[in-house]
Write an enzyme that holds these catalytic residues in place. Structure first.
Site, PDB file in Angstrom:
ATOM      1  N   LYS A   1      42.022  36.164  50.372  1.00  0.00           N
ATOM      2  CA  LYS A   1      41.696  36.276  48.943  1.00  0.00           C
ATOM      3  C   LYS A   1      40.927  35.037  48.490  1.00  0.00           C
ATOM      4  O   LYS A   1      39.941  35.123  47.755  1.00  0.00           O
ATOM      5  CB  LYS A   1      42.985  36.432  48.122  1.00  0.00           C
ATOM      6  CG  LYS A   1      43.629  37.799  48.305  1.00  0.00           C
ATOM      7  CD  LYS A   1      45.034  37.876  47.722  1.00  0.00           C
ATOM      8  CE  LYS A   1      45.666  39.216  48.080  1.00  0.00           C
ATOM      9  NZ  LYS A   1      47.072  39.324  47.676  1.00  0.00           N
TER      10      LYS A   1
ATOM     11  N   GLN B   1      51.758  35.783  45.262  1.00  0.00           N
ATOM     12  CA  GLN B   1      51.807  36.590  46.480  1.00  0.00           C
ATOM     13  C   GLN B   1      53.244  37.052  46.730  1.00  0.00           C
ATOM     14  O   GLN B   1      54.165  36.243  46.772  1.00  0.00           O
ATOM     15  CB  GLN B   1      51.280  35.757  47.671  1.00  0.00           C
ATOM     16  CG  GLN B   1      51.208  36.519  48.976  1.00  0.00           C
ATOM     17  CD  GLN B   1      50.199  37.674  48.926  1.00  0.00           C
ATOM     18  OE1 GLN B   1      49.098  37.546  48.406  1.00  0.00           O
ATOM     19  NE2 GLN B   1      50.596  38.823  49.462  1.00  0.00           N
TER      20      GLN B   1
ATOM     21  N   ASP C   1      46.977  40.970  39.073  1.00  0.00           N
ATOM     22  CA  ASP C   1      47.563  42.014  39.920  1.00  0.00           C
ATOM     23  C   ASP C   1      48.033  43.210  39.084  1.00  0.00           C
ATOM     24  O   ASP C   1      48.457  44.226  39.633  1.00  0.00           O
ATOM     25  CB  ASP C   1      48.759  41.448  40.703  1.00  0.00           C
ATOM     26  CG  ASP C   1      48.428  41.235  42.173  1.00  0.00           C
ATOM     27  OD1 ASP C   1      47.379  41.733  42.625  1.00  0.00           O
ATOM     28  OD2 ASP C   1      49.224  40.570  42.866  1.00  0.00           O
TER      29      ASP C   1
END
Ligand code: NAD
Length: 289
Positions: A53, A97, A120
């Site tokens: 990412k 994460q 997200d």
């Protein structure tokens, strides 16, 4: 009927190109968007995801910083870091994460991200906005699936769509997004009876279950569009495979995604998209918080 492959890598590269243009435009007017990634612990898969990412963000000109905490970090420490990033005026997007180590409540941590920085799309405010059909930051994988479908010319309005899986990350937001595109949506899950009969009615099938080759060729309607989100290891040879038995399904589907090379590349491209979108919104609203 033979299938055409949906080339996720090519479509993702187009999306990254568009993001790069928007980043340039923002950098000229203000500054480059900034994505902060929080990595807690030393799960090797998480570390790999985070570095890809980070690399993808830098490639399009997004400033990316990774904030690491040890596996022993307490929940208050993780919350403290996320809140600091939330208040940092130089940070536009925050990604924590997952999974988090045992003892750190992921829901509490996700709720500490300000919704306008939640790239997200997992904060309850964004989940609610999506359900209400209002503008929101949307989870990257299902948003990427909609983009794949649109870029492939699939007409969703009125289409019978079946989603396999009902996770917060993929299945539920996928169903909401398809509904927002005016598809007629059925969601199947672990307790669904006669799942193959539901799948057989699908003009568009999206599978996000996590079971290798669960969906067999004879489940698929002739001419269906098949999007396979699953990433699994096939028990017989340990190779990567999706939820759909590709060779069988390709005999019947009109369009199908491969695994790997289908949905996967779109997920990161969509994360970059969400980051630039969050930055643009912050600029429009005066760079708050
Ligand atoms: P999850 O384990 O959180 O959810 C799986 C869902 O499948 C659950 O809702 C469960 O009820 C449902 N399920 C179980 N058995 C089923 C069955 N027989 N039929 C229909 N539904 C059933 O997993 P997830 O995070 O949603 O991920 C699903 C898959 O997608 C995994 O293989 C994951 O690795 C993959 N994934 C890929 C990407 C990508 O970028 N390509 C991103 C996220 C997840």
């Amino acid at each position: 009927m033979g299938s055409f492959l949906i080339d996720g890598k090519a479509i993702a590269s187009r999306v990254r190109g568009e993001v790069g243009e928007r980043v340039k435009h923002l950098a000229d007017r203000w500054r480059a968007p900034h994505l902060a990634v929080v990595l807690v612990g030393d799960n090797p898969a998480s570390a790999t995801y985070v570095s890809s990412k980070d690399r993808a963000a830098r490639e399009v000109g997004i400033t990316a910083t990774t904030h690491r905490l040890p596996a022993s970090a307490s929940e208050p420490e993780v919350l403290g870091l996320v809140r600091r990033l939330g208040q940092d005026g130089e940070v536009d997007g925050i990604l924590v994460q997952l999974p988090l180590p045992a003892g750190v409540d992921a829901e509490r941590v996700l709720e500490a991200i300000p919704p306008h920085k939640d790239v997200d799309g997992l904060h309850p405010t964004n989940v609610g906005l999506l359900a209400a059909g209002r503008p929101a930051l949307v989870p990257c994988t299902p948003a990427g699936v909609v983009r794949l479908l649109k870029e492939s010319g699939v007409v969703l309005a009125g289409a019978r769509a079946v989603v396999l899986g009902r996770s917060q990350l993929v299945g539920k937001p996928m169903a909401q997004l398809l509904l927002a595109e005016n598809a007629t949506v059925t969601v199947c899950h672990s307790r669904t009876r006669d799942e193959h009969l539901e799948v057989r009615r699908a003009e568009v099938l999206v599978s996000a279950v996590g079971k290798p080759e669960l969906v067999r060729g004879d489940w698929i309607a002739e001419g269906a569009v098949v999007i396979d989100v699953g990433i699994n290891r096939r028990p017989s040879d340990g190779k990567l495979c999706g939820d759909v038995c590709f060779d069988e399904a390709a005999q019947r589907a009109r369009l199908i995604t491969p695994v790997p090379g289908g949905v996967g590349p779109m997920t990161i491209a969509q994360l970059l998209w969400n980051t630039v979108q969050a930055a643009e919104r912050r600029l429009e609203t005066g760079g708050r918080g």
